[in-house]
Design a protein around this motif. Structure first.
Motif, PDB file in Angstrom:
ATOM      1  N   THR A 185       5.792   3.379 -15.022  1.00 43.57           N
ATOM      2  CA  THR A 185       5.851   1.914 -15.190  1.00 43.57           C
ATOM      3  C   THR A 185       7.099   1.454 -15.942  1.00 43.57           C
ATOM      4  O   THR A 185       7.191   0.279 -16.304  1.00 43.57           O
ATOM      5  N   THR A 186       8.039   2.370 -16.164  1.00 44.63           N
ATOM      6  CA  THR A 186       9.264   1.997 -16.877  1.00 44.63           C
ATOM      7  C   THR A 186       9.906   0.759 -16.244  1.00 44.63           C
ATOM      8  O   THR A 186      10.159   0.751 -15.036  1.00 44.63           O
ATOM      9  N   ASN A 187      10.129  -0.257 -17.069  1.00 40.91           N
ATOM     10  CA  ASN A 187      10.773  -1.512 -16.628  1.00 40.91           C
ATOM     11  C   ASN A 187       9.985  -2.301 -15.577  1.00 40.91           C
ATOM     12  O   ASN A 187      10.540  -3.192 -14.940  1.00 40.91           O
ATOM     13  N   LEU A 188       8.731  -1.989 -15.395  1.00 43.06           N
ATOM     14  CA  LEU A 188       7.940  -2.741 -14.405  1.00 43.06           C
ATOM     15  C   LEU A 188       7.017  -3.738 -15.091  1.00 43.06           C
ATOM     16  O   LEU A 188       6.575  -3.525 -16.216  1.00 43.06           O
ATOM     17  N   GLN A 189       6.737  -4.835 -14.399  1.00 46.53           N
ATOM     18  CA  GLN A 189       5.705  -5.771 -14.820  1.00 46.53           C
ATOM     19  C   GLN A 189       4.391  -5.315 -14.187  1.00 46.53           C
ATOM     20  O   GLN A 189       4.297  -5.216 -12.962  1.00 46.53           O
ATOM     21  N   ILE A 190       3.393  -5.069 -15.025  1.00 47.42           N
ATOM     22  CA  ILE A 190       2.125  -4.532 -14.516  1.00 47.42           C
ATOM     23  C   ILE A 190       1.509  -5.498 -13.497  1.00 47.42           C
ATOM     24  O   ILE A 190       0.951  -5.079 -12.477  1.00 47.42           O
ATOM     25  N   LYS A 191       1.650  -6.761 -13.772  1.00 47.35           N
ATOM     26  CA  LYS A 191       1.105  -7.775 -12.865  1.00 47.35           C
ATOM     27  C   LYS A 191       1.661  -7.627 -11.443  1.00 47.35           C
ATOM     28  O   LYS A 191       0.933  -7.769 -10.460  1.00 47.35           O
ATOM     29  N   GLU A 192       2.954  -7.329 -11.376  1.00 52.35           N
ATOM     30  CA  GLU A 192       3.592  -7.184 -10.056  1.00 52.35           C
ATOM     31  C   GLU A 192       3.267  -5.843  -9.406  1.00 52.35           C
ATOM     32  O   GLU A 192       3.269  -5.715  -8.185  1.00 52.35           O
ATOM     33  N   LEU A 193       3.011  -4.858 -10.247  1.00 51.78           N
ATOM     34  CA  LEU A 193       2.692  -3.525  -9.742  1.00 51.78           C
ATOM     35  C   LEU A 193       1.271  -3.455  -9.162  1.00 51.78           C
ATOM     36  O   LEU A 193       1.005  -2.697  -8.216  1.00 51.78           O
ATOM     37  N   THR A 194       0.384  -4.284  -9.704  1.00 50.67           N
ATOM     38  CA  THR A 194      -1.045  -4.156  -9.385  1.00 50.67           C
ATOM     39  C   THR A 194      -1.377  -4.237  -7.885  1.00 50.67           C
ATOM     40  O   THR A 194      -2.147  -3.390  -7.392  1.00 50.67           O
ATOM     41  N   PRO A 195      -0.838  -5.198  -7.138  1.00 58.08           N
ATOM     42  CA  PRO A 195      -1.223  -5.272  -5.716  1.00 58.08           C
ATOM     43  C   PRO A 195      -0.883  -4.002  -4.948  1.00 58.08           C
ATOM     44  O   PRO A 195      -1.623  -3.590  -4.048  1.00 58.08           O
ATOM     45  N   PHE A 196       0.224  -3.381  -5.316  1.00 58.81           N
ATOM     46  CA  PHE A 196       0.592  -2.142  -4.644  1.00 58.81           C
ATOM     47  C   PHE A 196      -0.440  -1.046  -4.918  1.00 58.81           C
ATOM     48  O   PHE A 196      -0.856  -0.316  -4.019  1.00 58.81           O
ATOM     49  N   VAL A 197      -0.858  -0.960  -6.178  1.00 55.47           N
ATOM     50  CA  VAL A 197      -1.849   0.081  -6.518  1.00 55.47           C
ATOM     51  C   VAL A 197      -3.179  -0.226  -5.833  1.00 55.47           C
ATOM     52  O   VAL A 197      -3.862   0.673  -5.331  1.00 55.47           O
ATOM     53  N   ALA A 198      -3.516  -1.516  -5.776  1.00 52.78           N
ATOM     54  CA  ALA A 198      -4.755  -1.918  -5.088  1.00 52.78           C
ATOM     55  C   ALA A 198      -4.700  -1.513  -3.613  1.00 52.78           C
ATOM     56  O   ALA A 198      -5.693  -1.030  -3.053  1.00 52.78           O
ATOM     57  N   ASN A 199      -3.540  -1.670  -2.991  1.00 53.29           N
ATOM     58  CA  ASN A 199      -3.372  -1.232  -1.593  1.00 53.29           C
ATOM     59  C   ASN A 199      -3.618   0.261  -1.451  1.00 53.29           C
ATOM     60  O   ASN A 199      -4.283   0.714  -0.519  1.00 53.29           O
ATOM     61  N   TYR A 200      -3.032   1.000  -2.372  1.00 54.92           N
ATOM     62  CA  TYR A 200      -3.203   2.455  -2.351  1.00 54.92           C
ATOM     63  C   TYR A 200      -4.678   2.808  -2.502  1.00 54.92           C
ATOM     64  O   TYR A 200      -5.197   3.667  -1.779  1.00 54.92           O
ATOM     65  N   VAL A 201      -5.357   2.157  -3.424  1.00 53.59           N
ATOM     66  CA  VAL A 201      -6.781   2.430  -3.660  1.00 53.59           C
ATOM     67  C   VAL A 201      -7.589   2.139  -2.392  1.00 53.59           C
ATOM     68  O   VAL A 201      -8.429   2.946  -1.974  1.00 53.59           O
ATOM     69  N   ASN A 202      -7.305   1.008  -1.759  1.00 55.75           N
ATOM     70  CA  ASN A 202      -8.007   0.676  -0.518  1.00 55.75           C
ATOM     71  C   ASN A 202      -7.770   1.741   0.547  1.00 55.75           C
ATOM     72  O   ASN A 202      -8.690   2.143   1.256  1.00 55.75           O
ATOM     73  N   TYR A 203      -6.523   2.168   0.631  1.00 53.88           N
ATOM     74  CA  TYR A 203      -6.196   3.229   1.593  1.00 53.88           C
ATOM     75  C   TYR A 203      -6.986   4.498   1.279  1.00 53.88           C
ATOM     76  O   TYR A 203      -7.600   5.099   2.170  1.00 53.88           O
ATOM     77  N   ARG A 204      -7.002   4.887  -0.002  1.00 55.51           N
ATOM     78  CA  ARG A 204      -7.676   6.131  -0.374  1.00 55.51           C
ATOM     79  C   ARG A 204      -9.195   6.051  -0.187  1.00 55.51           C
ATOM     80  O   ARG A 204      -9.851   7.045   0.055  1.00 55.51           O
ATOM     81  N   PHE A 205      -9.739   4.841  -0.331  1.00 56.46           N
ATOM     82  CA  PHE A 205     -11.182   4.698  -0.155  1.00 56.46           C
ATOM     83  C   PHE A 205     -11.537   4.391   1.300  1.00 56.46           C
ATOM     84  O   PHE A 205     -12.646   3.963   1.605  1.00 56.46           O
ATOM     85  N   GLY A 206     -10.543   4.568   2.170  1.00 55.67           N
ATOM     86  CA  GLY A 206     -10.846   4.503   3.593  1.00 55.67           C
ATOM     87  C   GLY A 206     -10.696   3.131   4.210  1.00 55.67           C
ATOM     88  O   GLY A 206     -10.988   2.949   5.391  1.00 55.67           O
ATOM     89  N   GLY A 207     -10.228   2.168   3.445  1.00 56.12           N
ATOM     90  CA  GLY A 207     -10.027   0.834   3.990  1.00 56.12           C
ATOM     91  C   GLY A 207      -8.621   0.681   4.531  1.00 56.12           C
ATOM     92  O   GLY A 207      -7.819   1.601   4.491  1.00 56.12           O
ATOM     93  N   ASP A 208      -8.326  -0.477   5.054  1.00 55.03           N
ATOM     94  CA  ASP A 208      -6.982  -0.768   5.530  1.00 55.03           C
ATOM     95  C   ASP A 208      -6.140  -1.280   4.371  1.00 55.03           C
ATOM     96  O   ASP A 208      -6.652  -1.777   3.383  1.00 55.03           O
TER      97      ASP A 208
END
Lengths: 206, 206
Positions: free
Chosen positions: A181-204
């Protein structure tokens, strides 16, 4: 059951990421709630529980270290009892439904639930800056003090983790995704991680 | 200039991820192309270049190891010359525009370009399976042989990396994102990584 565990270096923004992720995914979020629960069930003060858990973990925990220690038998018993209580409560919370659990080695404790395990880290300067940004008044530490605190907290986390498992805390092999997370805004990072989580849990990907 | 470097454990699917990512993002893709370029510029055979680079890296590389070695002065000179050529060519390719570069410690060599550095890894069983799936006929190794090969190749990569930097190969601190591909289909993983890349390069998540 969809369970996300977030392990994180102190000051990396992992807690904020966990909270935002839970909000976005509409998952339950557990962090300090675990302490509250332990305190409630044991009719103990939250501050006391925190201090015992941290002391039990941070200093000479007899099971692992096996050295002589200046640590009373009663305190030792309390720490052990609360650590066991913490593990039981983490499992109870996980059984209730989809959730994000931050810290407390939930990745290891919940192994049988196949949680999705994230590790959040950052370089030291970035962590110092984040600690500084979120400091409350009267909590002013200089950079050296912050650096020391960050190292101490993380050393305690590593020790607790290594009580439970042979895996090294923070070694990438123990996690599905390690996020710098060096130099990142967590707020901006969150949607990307949410996408990854959806992918890993079998969603689109949304 | 948008540059993505992919470092990867042998058998983790990092190369496939790099290729698919380049296709999806419409970035140039460099991997073996670097060897072809070195061979062409030096009027050498590609197999020869590969073997010299690998031997120079995998065995007793005098600059770092400084021990006695049974390695002729001429071979040593060739290896050094080709390593330098490889670094120059990687920089030349990077200067041409957006690209994905797999391996060859491009994350270190291109440091001044602020590349986005990914590390791709997986557990041993998953890597063995992936090697088995992509093996061509006549290349049948058993699990023990594959395990040995995976370890050897990665040890060579680590040694080359540590010629160039004090950072340990594969230590998460040196990368922006570390992706565990155990049990994942690279094809399905790629859109998520592409989203992350777009986010890191300042675009929106698609």
């Amino acid at each position: 059951m969809k369970i996300i565990t977030i392990s994180r270096e102190f000051g990396s923004g992992g807690r904020e990421l966990g909270k935002r992720l839970a909000d976005q995914l509409e998952f339950a979020y557990y962090d300090r709630e675990i302490i509250t629960e332990i305190a409630g069930k044991n009719e103990l003060d939250e501050g006391y529980v925190t201090s015992i858990l941290e002391r039990g973990i941070s200093h000479k925990f007899p099971v692992t270290f096996g050295r002589t220690f200046s640590y009373s038998a009663a305190a030792q018993q309390n720490a052990t009892k609360l650590l066991v209580a913490q593990q039981r409560i983490i499992k109870e919370l996980a059984a209730q439904g989809n959730c994000v659990i931050v810290g407390r080695s939930a990745n290891i404790i919940l192994h049988e639930y196949n949680p999705l395990n994230l590790f959040v880290y950052a370089d030291m300067n970035s962590k110092i800056q984040r600690c500084r940004d979120r400091a409350t008044e009267g909590e002013i530490l200089n950079d050296n003090e912050l650096r020391k605190k960050i190292k101490q907290v993380d050393a305690g986390r590593a020790r607790y983790h290594e009580l439970l498992t042979n895996l090294k805390w923070g070694a990438k092999e123990g996690y599905h995704l390690c996020i710098n997370t060096t130099n990142l805004q967590i707020k901006e990072l969150t949607p990307f991680v949410a996408n990854y989580v959806n992918y890993r849990f079998g969603g689109d990907i949304k």
